[in-house]
Write an enzyme that holds these catalytic residues in place. Structure first.
Site, PDB file in Angstrom:
ATOM      1  N   ASN A  72      91.230  71.721  84.202  1.00  0.00           N
ATOM      2  CA  ASN A  72      91.414  71.469  85.627  1.00  0.00           C
ATOM      3  C   ASN A  72      92.546  70.496  85.938  1.00  0.00           C
ATOM      4  OD1 ASN A  72      89.260  69.912  84.268  1.00  0.00           O
ATOM      5  ND2 ASN A  72      89.347  68.662  86.102  1.00  0.00           N
ATOM      6  N   HIS A 100      83.307  77.178  94.965  1.00  0.00           N
ATOM      7  CA  HIS A 100      84.301  76.588  95.873  1.00  0.00           C
ATOM      8  C   HIS A 100      85.718  76.572  95.323  1.00  0.00           C
ATOM      9  CE1 HIS A 100      84.457  72.283  94.280  1.00  0.00           C
ATOM     10  NE2 HIS A 100      83.415  72.762  93.635  1.00  0.00           N
ATOM     11  N   THR A 155      64.172  77.031  95.561  1.00  0.00           N
ATOM     12  CA  THR A 155      64.405  78.146  96.498  1.00  0.00           C
ATOM     13  C   THR A 155      65.891  78.471  96.574  1.00  0.00           C
ATOM     14  OG1 THR A 155      62.499  77.417  97.756  1.00  0.00           O
ATOM     15  CG2 THR A 155      64.033  78.904  98.887  1.00  0.00           C
ATOM     16  N   GLN A 204      88.096  77.056  86.337  1.00  0.00           N
ATOM     17  CA  GLN A 204      89.500  77.073  86.780  1.00  0.00           C
ATOM     18  C   GLN A 204      90.231  78.334  86.322  1.00  0.00           C
ATOM     19  OE1 GLN A 204      90.760  75.014  88.922  1.00  0.00           O
ATOM     20  NE2 GLN A 204      89.361  73.267  88.874  1.00  0.00           N
ATOM     21  N   CYS A 217      86.894  64.329  90.819  1.00  0.00           N
ATOM     22  CA  CYS A 217      85.768  63.427  90.516  1.00  0.00           C
ATOM     23  C   CYS A 217      86.246  62.019  90.202  1.00  0.00           C
ATOM     24  CB  CYS A 217      84.982  63.959  89.328  1.00  0.00           C
ATOM     25  SG  CYS A 217      84.557  65.678  89.540  1.00  0.00           S
TER      26      CYS A 217
END
Ligand code: PLP
Length: 378
Positions: free
Chosen positions: A153, A202, A238, A181, A326
């Site tokens: 990344n 995403h 769920t 990636q 991050c």
């Protein structure tokens, strides 16, 4: 010139309007919990399984191999935790490349400290490609699991992943690849020599907080989360049907556009490299031109911290990154650059730009102009 240049798609790629539409549709239409037995529950379950079949077909796997989860951080954790949870593994030894994402590196550190998992970090060459001698040495230690990312990344380097997986298999180890990636740019192949693969929504203009863990075999996989029997007992909780349907839609668009996007981004990257090299002779390209995806380009200026560069770019409406999203806020030296043995003068300077097909050459030119201002001040 549009002053809002988003050059940070490897951190997260803006969601496609068609994906939003799909998500809104299902958020409005579906009342039920897919585990409920009544009609509304069955309706939700049908959409869930439809999304699973769609994702399976696009990835060339069977629906039973798919576990929907919250993203690649969870998927990587779930795989690495097998070294502690699985009952039939020979040992608690894991070999992973020294340039893995924090979601893998920090998980292994934690497992090492708390549960005695032995971790071997495989060295890389100066371009980020796996050092084969170091890899063979790690395999000789008989690890139960090998984890090597398909594409890094921070610098975008692509590994020879099928060959690396085959070597793990020959050595009797299970193999995991974080292919997050790779998915926006390359054909991802869950080849027979791979046991686990992590993917995230995403990075392909899908929703955040949803991802896929591919399992070769469900039989010996122990769930990280316990509760209801969702995802065939492999991931309790769920299911977020709207997000999962959004993932399927984003993947569909991604796979349709991939080839054309590849060439468009390659052209953009070539332009960026050419402009950067010709404007700043002392710049260092941290991305290997030959072995990298077209959407990621990392570079550094000598003795110039990336913080300064990123702040300057931000002030001019340009969103770029210091490597991993991050790390934002804690501008530490990148473990990826350390592993690549990058000279000290550049080691705190990583600036990563990452593209989508919405970016234009003019945005690169705008970035060059801003960088020139900074250069005058150096
Ligand atoms: N692995 C890689 C290579 C990534 O780039 C990222 C995201 O930054 C992750 C894992 C974590 O993915 P997620 O945000 O889905 O948890």
């Amino acid at each position: 010139m549009n002053k809002n240049c988003y050059l940070d798609h490897a951190s997260t790629a803006p969601i496609y309007p068609d994906v939003v539409q799909e998500m809104v549709l299902y958020s409005n239409e579906l009342k039920g919990n897919p585990s409920s037995l009544h009609e509304e529950g069955r309706k939700a379950k049908r959409i869930l399984e439809q999304a699973r079949r769609c994702v399976a077909e696009l990835l060339g796997v069977i629906p039973e191999q798919i576990v929907f989860c919250s993203g690649a951080t969870e998927a990587n954790n779930a795989v690495l935790w097998q070294s502690v949870l699985a009952t039939d593994w020979n040992n608690k030894r894991v070999a992973l490349s020294s340039i893995e994402h924090d979601a893998s590196i920090n998980t292994c550190r934690f497992l090492e400290e708390r549960f005695g998992v032995e971790t071997d970090l495989i060295e890389v060459e100066s371009n980020g490609r796996l050092n084969m001698e170091s890899y063979r040495n790690a395999l000789a230690e008989n690890p139960s699991l090998v984890s090597v990312m398909t594409v890094n990344n921070e610098v975008g380097v692509v590994q020879d992943i099928v060959r690396i997986a085959e070597m793990a298999k020959e050595a009797g180890a299970r193999f995991h690849t974080d292919a997050v990636q790779a998915l926006p740019y390359l054909e991802v192949d869950f080849s027979p020599s791979m046991d686990f693969m992590s993917l995230s929504g995403h990075k392909i203009h899908g929703p955040k907080g949803v991802g896929v863990l591919l399992l070769r075999s469900r039989a010996d996989f122990v769930s990280l989360l316990h509760g209801g029997g969702q995802e065939g007992g492999k991931r309790a909780g769920t299911e977020d049907i709207a997000a999962i349907a959004g993932f399927a839609k984003a993947l569909e668009i991604n796979e349709t556009n991939k080839k054309m996007r590849y060439f468009a981004l390659q052209e953009l990257k070539r332009h960026a490299m050419h402009r950067l090299y010709s404007t700043f002779p002392d710049i260092k390209m941290l991305t290997d031109a030959k072995h990298s995806v077209p959407g990621i380009l990392a570079f550094a200026f000598p003795n110039l911290k990336n913080e300064k560069v990123l702040t300057m770019l931000d002030m001019h409406g340009i969103c770029a990154s210091g490597g991993s999203a991050c790390h934002a806020g804690s501008m530490q030296t990148s473990h990826v650059l350390q592993a690549m043995n990058v000279e000290e003068a550049y080691s705190n300077g990583l600036v990563r730009i990452s593209f989508s097909d919405e970016n234009k050459k003019e945005e690169i030119d705008h970035m060059i102009e801003v960088l020139q201002k900074l250069n005058h001040k150096r």
